[in-house]
Design an enzyme around this catalytic site. Sequence first.
Site, PDB file in Angstrom:
ATOM      1  N   LYS A 184       0.474  -7.697  12.831  1.00  0.00           N
ATOM      2  CA  LYS A 184      -0.653  -6.885  12.499  1.00  0.00           C
ATOM      3  C   LYS A 184      -1.938  -7.167  13.211  1.00  0.00           C
ATOM      4  O   LYS A 184      -2.415  -8.323  13.494  1.00  0.00           O
ATOM      5  CB  LYS A 184      -0.978  -7.236  11.041  1.00  0.00           C
ATOM      6  CG  LYS A 184      -1.889  -6.111  10.245  1.00  0.00           C
ATOM      7  CD  LYS A 184      -1.907  -6.024   8.811  1.00  0.00           C
ATOM      8  CE  LYS A 184      -2.694  -5.015   8.285  1.00  0.00           C
ATOM      9  NZ  LYS A 184      -2.918  -5.112   6.749  1.00  0.00           N
TER      10      LYS A 184
ATOM     11  N   TYR B  31      -8.291   0.520  -3.560  1.00  0.00           N
ATOM     12  CA  TYR B  31      -7.226   0.849  -4.382  1.00  0.00           C
ATOM     13  C   TYR B  31      -6.279  -0.061  -4.889  1.00  0.00           C
ATOM     14  O   TYR B  31      -6.959  -1.319  -4.275  1.00  0.00           O
ATOM     15  CB  TYR B  31      -6.273   1.951  -3.212  1.00  0.00           C
ATOM     16  CG  TYR B  31      -5.559   0.862  -2.018  1.00  0.00           C
ATOM     17  CD1 TYR B  31      -6.669   0.710  -0.967  1.00  0.00           C
ATOM     18  CD2 TYR B  31      -4.370   0.437  -2.094  1.00  0.00           C
ATOM     19  CE1 TYR B  31      -6.091   0.006   0.019  1.00  0.00           C
ATOM     20  CE2 TYR B  31      -4.036  -0.326  -1.153  1.00  0.00           C
ATOM     21  CZ  TYR B  31      -4.674  -0.676  -0.113  1.00  0.00           C
ATOM     22  OH  TYR B  31      -4.289  -1.249   0.861  1.00  0.00           O
TER      23      TYR B  31
ATOM     24  N   THR C  26       0.771  -1.173  -0.095  1.00  0.00           N
ATOM     25  CA  THR C  26       0.040   0.064  -0.072  1.00  0.00           C
ATOM     26  C   THR C  26       0.835   1.339   0.044  1.00  0.00           C
ATOM     27  O   THR C  26       0.356   2.400  -0.513  1.00  0.00           O
ATOM     28  CB  THR C  26      -1.037  -0.094   1.200  1.00  0.00           C
ATOM     29  OG1 THR C  26      -1.483  -1.224   0.988  1.00  0.00           O
ATOM     30  CG2 THR C  26      -1.835   1.186   1.284  1.00  0.00           C
TER      31      THR C  26
ATOM     32  N   THR D  19       1.689  -4.425   4.311  1.00  0.00           N
ATOM     33  CA  THR D  19       1.416  -4.546   5.702  1.00  0.00           C
ATOM     34  C   THR D  19       0.777  -6.042   5.931  1.00  0.00           C
ATOM     35  O   THR D  19       0.958  -6.665   7.160  1.00  0.00           O
ATOM     36  CB  THR D  19       0.621  -3.712   6.518  1.00  0.00           C
ATOM     37  OG1 THR D  19      -0.673  -3.737   5.770  1.00  0.00           O
ATOM     38  CG2 THR D  19       0.960  -2.049   6.609  1.00  0.00           C
ATOM     39  N   ASP D  20       0.279  -6.692   5.046  1.00  0.00           N
ATOM     40  CA  ASP D  20      -0.222  -8.130   5.151  1.00  0.00           C
ATOM     41  C   ASP D  20       0.469  -8.981   5.776  1.00  0.00           C
ATOM     42  O   ASP D  20       0.318  -9.941   6.723  1.00  0.00           O
ATOM     43  CB  ASP D  20      -1.090  -8.271   4.022  1.00  0.00           C
ATOM     44  CG  ASP D  20      -2.372  -7.485   3.520  1.00  0.00           C
ATOM     45  OD1 ASP D  20      -2.653  -6.773   4.569  1.00  0.00           O
ATOM     46  OD2 ASP D  20      -2.918  -7.703   2.463  1.00  0.00           O
TER      47      ASP D  20
ATOM     48  N   GLU E 234      -1.734 -28.678  28.303  1.00  0.00           N
ATOM     49  CA  GLU E 234      -2.925 -29.572  28.375  1.00  0.00           C
ATOM     50  C   GLU E 234      -2.681 -30.732  27.322  1.00  0.00           C
ATOM     51  O   GLU E 234      -3.503 -31.649  27.179  1.00  0.00           O
ATOM     52  CB  GLU E 234      -4.219 -28.841  27.864  1.00  0.00           C
ATOM     53  CG  GLU E 234      -4.463 -27.737  29.106  1.00  0.00           C
ATOM     54  CD  GLU E 234      -6.073 -27.231  28.672  1.00  0.00           C
ATOM     55  OE1 GLU E 234      -7.236 -27.806  28.663  1.00  0.00           O
ATOM     56  OE2 GLU E 234      -5.814 -25.913  28.529  1.00  0.00           O
TER      57      GLU E 234
HETATM   58  N1  ASP Z   1      -2.563  -5.527   0.842  1.00  0.00           N
HETATM   59  C1  ASP Z   1      -1.706  -4.466   1.028  1.00  0.00           C
HETATM   60  C2  ASP Z   1      -0.388  -5.273   1.162  1.00  0.00           C
HETATM   61  O1  ASP Z   1       0.010  -6.023   1.859  1.00  0.00           O
HETATM   62  C3  ASP Z   1      -1.931  -3.911   2.504  1.00  0.00           C
HETATM   63  C4  ASP Z   1      -1.056  -2.811   3.012  1.00  0.00           C
HETATM   64  O2  ASP Z   1       0.112  -2.999   2.584  1.00  0.00           O
HETATM   65  O3  ASP Z   1      -1.274  -2.052   3.882  1.00  0.00           O
HETATM   66  O4  ASP Z   1       0.464  -5.018   0.164  1.00  0.00           O
END
Ligand code: ASP
Length: 361
Positions: free
Chosen positions: A197, A58, A45, A124-125, A318
């Site tokens: 995340k 996007y 992103t 971020t993923d 457990e």
């Molecule tokens: N789907 C995006 C990615 O991981 C999300 C992001 O970058 O925030 O490339």
Amino acid sequence: MLPRLAPSLILTLVVGAVGGHAQALAQAAPTGPLPNVVVLATGGTIAGAAASDVQAGYTSGQVGVEQLLAAVPQAKKLATLRGEQISNIGSQDMNDSVWIKLATRINELVTMPDVAGVVITHGTDTIEETAYFLNLVVKSRKPVVLTAAMRPSTALSADGPLNFYNAVAVAANKDAAGRGVLVVVNDWVHGASSLTKTSTTAVQTFLSPLTGLVGTVAYGEIDFNRGPIGRHTSESEFSLDGVTALPRVDIIMAHENMDGALIDGAVAAGAKGLVIAGVGNGNMTAPALTALAKHAKAGVVCVRSTRVTTGRVGRNVEVDDDKAGFVASLDHNPQKARVLLRLALLKSRSTADLQRLFSEY
Ligand code: ASP
């Protein structure tokens, strides 16, 4: 197909996002010759674009590395920057060939005496998986810093430019050396082994729930709290030398009324290791445990992790791990456990040796 914004508009938007902090930026600028920092762009992103600055939809990986660098001219006061495009994908599409290409390139760069540090822009993923993978296979104490954004480069209040600026500040900072691979997002400096995340959409998405932050960074001003946790980089026993493929390890989530069908299916599909995202302290139903123990006995490495956000999965709590031949993930969430297990399985290992790896890394 998204209408593309003119580069000058993207530049205006992202420069505008950090332009009001000239005083803090000046304080962060080092004196003397600037260190060289190489920026490796992979997409995400942070390089994403939308048709308007206030829409949720996007596409990741639209902006190239030169545009990313041009969008944050303030970072050139912190380091001499040059960029390379490794890939331009949403990190949901991250894969082994990009990982191997990225790690190989970083390992080349960090041996160059004039390279002080490396910044990787990423989605971020799956940034926590890539960061942890690099933490295990990069052979250097030099700063290697990943950064990302939750809002695309075209968004109102895009978070990418300041995250990038802060990542360059950390990569250029000598005190970042020897702390393992770091992730800088939203003013926080996370260790690769600790971050996860936690929000699908919030800018403040990353937490390091068990161990806390390595440090903070505000407009390039860094405050380190702690060193790395676990063995990493220059002290890691893992290596990608001669490696062209990684073994298949699947993650299966436990739930109410679970049977062994997905466990059997993963092994039938070729998994050499399984990570169960268990309920609670790595638990699962009796039928799932029976299926898992059957595969463990047949030589598939079975790791019990948890679907819970925080807390460790202990050995023999457990579940009788000794009897079933399981590995307890300890502090590793399922996605980190999978990364570690894939590298571990490059060599044949005993369950005891695998458990040692989970406690040391
Ligand atoms: N789907 C995006 C990615 O991981 C999300 C992001 O970058 O925030 O490339």
